[in-house]
Design an enzyme around this catalytic site. Structure first.
Site, short mmCIF file in Angstrom:
data_model
loop_
_atom_site.label_atom_id
_atom_site.label_comp_id
_atom_site.label_asym_id
_atom_site.label_seq_id
_atom_site.Cartn_x
_atom_site.Cartn_y
_atom_site.Cartn_z
N ARG A 1 -49.25 15.71 -53.28
CA ARG A 1 -49.45 16.89 -52.45
C ARG A 1 -48.10 17.30 -51.85
NH1 ARG A 1 -53.27 17.69 -54.90
NH2 ARG A 1 -55.44 17.92 -54.28
N GLU B 1 -46.87 26.04 -51.85
CA GLU B 1 -47.12 26.45 -53.24
C GLU B 1 -48.20 27.49 -53.40
OE1 GLU B 1 -50.15 23.55 -55.43
OE2 GLU B 1 -48.35 22.48 -54.82
N HIS C 1 -47.42 22.55 -60.57
CA HIS C 1 -48.73 21.89 -60.39
C HIS C 1 -49.46 21.78 -61.72
CE1 HIS C 1 -51.58 20.89 -56.91
NE2 HIS C 1 -52.08 20.32 -58.00
#
Length: 331
Positions: free
Chosen positions: A234, A263, A295
């Site tokens: 994360r 993000e 991601h």
């Protein structure tokens, strides 16, 4: 059940549609991200299916309750983006996909390490320009390095097994020590000791109030000069400003991240024709020893299939009144 499916991408549609006929749910695929403006699109549905950057706080939950939403089906493992307490008070259940393909994320973390340590991203660009020079491409071996693993859940354990295969010495820190990892040679130590002794550090812990900015100016000071830092967990685990300073002083030898604290304003979008307004990620991209992916660590065919199957089963279990084995519960 009728499901409003937010933040839809083409790979989501494909993986879920491959299995819809086995479950019978009706899904409305919505390209937009879930927020206070778009939640109204869930009207007429009973379930909301959301992803990591759909932040579901109390105001949005209040609107969901008025729309008759009974279930939030997260198609991810993390749930820090949801106000679980508020959802419970409103009688909205929250389920997740606790493990889809730990190997997918662990392998991506190692891909970042291998790419940065051997500078293959630079070599790729050179060769495309007919430049076959090896100057500036000297790398380092992974074999024999001390690797620190923060968090030995399913993904952290998969990462440890890969590191073991590369001949690394593995140190780990977790609130719960795993006996299987100990048997394969992983040594558990206090966090400060893992930071101090490791040449490569990979983060595999959840984002909680206790782990927010786990990597900060103080913890970076414990680390060896030239440490390699990898984050596929994360973005909030890292204080980006502190990391930028450490890159400038060469405290961090290389940085590989698949997640970023801000993000949700950038990742999963094509911004190639725009000027990035986020100065921190723009600064990170100027460093030659930084590799950023958007991601994508979870993005394998195997993982997508498991995400779809688990999410659809979670919804079916709720519909049929069965125990929700993947429910997010807080005390």
């Amino acid at each position: 059940m009728k499901v409003a499916f937010f933040s839809t991408k083409s790979y989501d549609r494909e993986s879920f549609q491959n299995h819809l006929q086995d479950f019978g749910h009706q899904i409305s695929f919505l390209d937009v991200q879930l927020d206070s403006r778009t939640v109204s699109l869930a009207e007429g549905h009973e379930v909301i299916c959301s992803f990591v950057n759909d932040h579901i706080q109390k105001g949005i939950l209040d609107k969901m309750a008025k729309l008759g939403i009974k279930l939030i089906a997260l198609r991810c493992a993390g749930y820090n983006q949801v106000d679980i307490k508020a959802a419970k008070e409103l009688g909205i259940k929250v389920v997740r996909v606790p493990a889809y393909s730990p190997e997918a994320v662990a392998e991506h973390a190692f891909a970042l390490i291998l790419t940065l340590s051997r500078k293959t991203h630079k070599a790729y660009n050179r060769v495309r320009e007919n430049n076959f020079s090896l100057e500036g491409l000297t790398g380092v071996n992974i074999h024999g390095k001390t690797v620190g693993v923060i968090g030995t859940g399913a993904i952290g354990r998969a990462f440890c097994r890969i590191a073991k295969g590369f001949g690394c010495k593995i140190l780990a820190h977790d609130v719960v020590e795993n006996e299987e990892m100990k048997r394969i040679g992983v040594t558990y130590l206090p966090l400060k000791e893992v930071f101090a002794q490791s040449q490569i550090i990979s983060l595999h812990c959840p984002l909680t109030p206790e782990t927010k900015h786990l990597i900060n100016a103080e913890t970076l000071s414990f680390m060896q000069k030239g440490v390699a830092l990898i984050n596929t967990s994360r973005g909030g685990l890292i204080d980006t400003k502190a990391v930028i300073k450490s890159l400038k002083t060469k405290k961090i030898g290389f940085l590989g991240i698949d997640v970023y604290e801000q993000e949700e304003h950038i990742f999963f979008q094509n911004l190639s024709e725009e000027i990035l307004q986020d100065e921190q990620i723009s600064r990170l991209m100027t460093f030659p020893n930084v590799l950023i992916t958007g991601h994508q660590a979870f993005l394998t065919k195997e993982a997508l299939e498991q995400i779809a199957l688990t999410t659809l089963k979670n919804i079916t279990d709720f519909e049929e009144g069965k125990p929700l084995i993947n429910e997010v519960v807080i005390s």
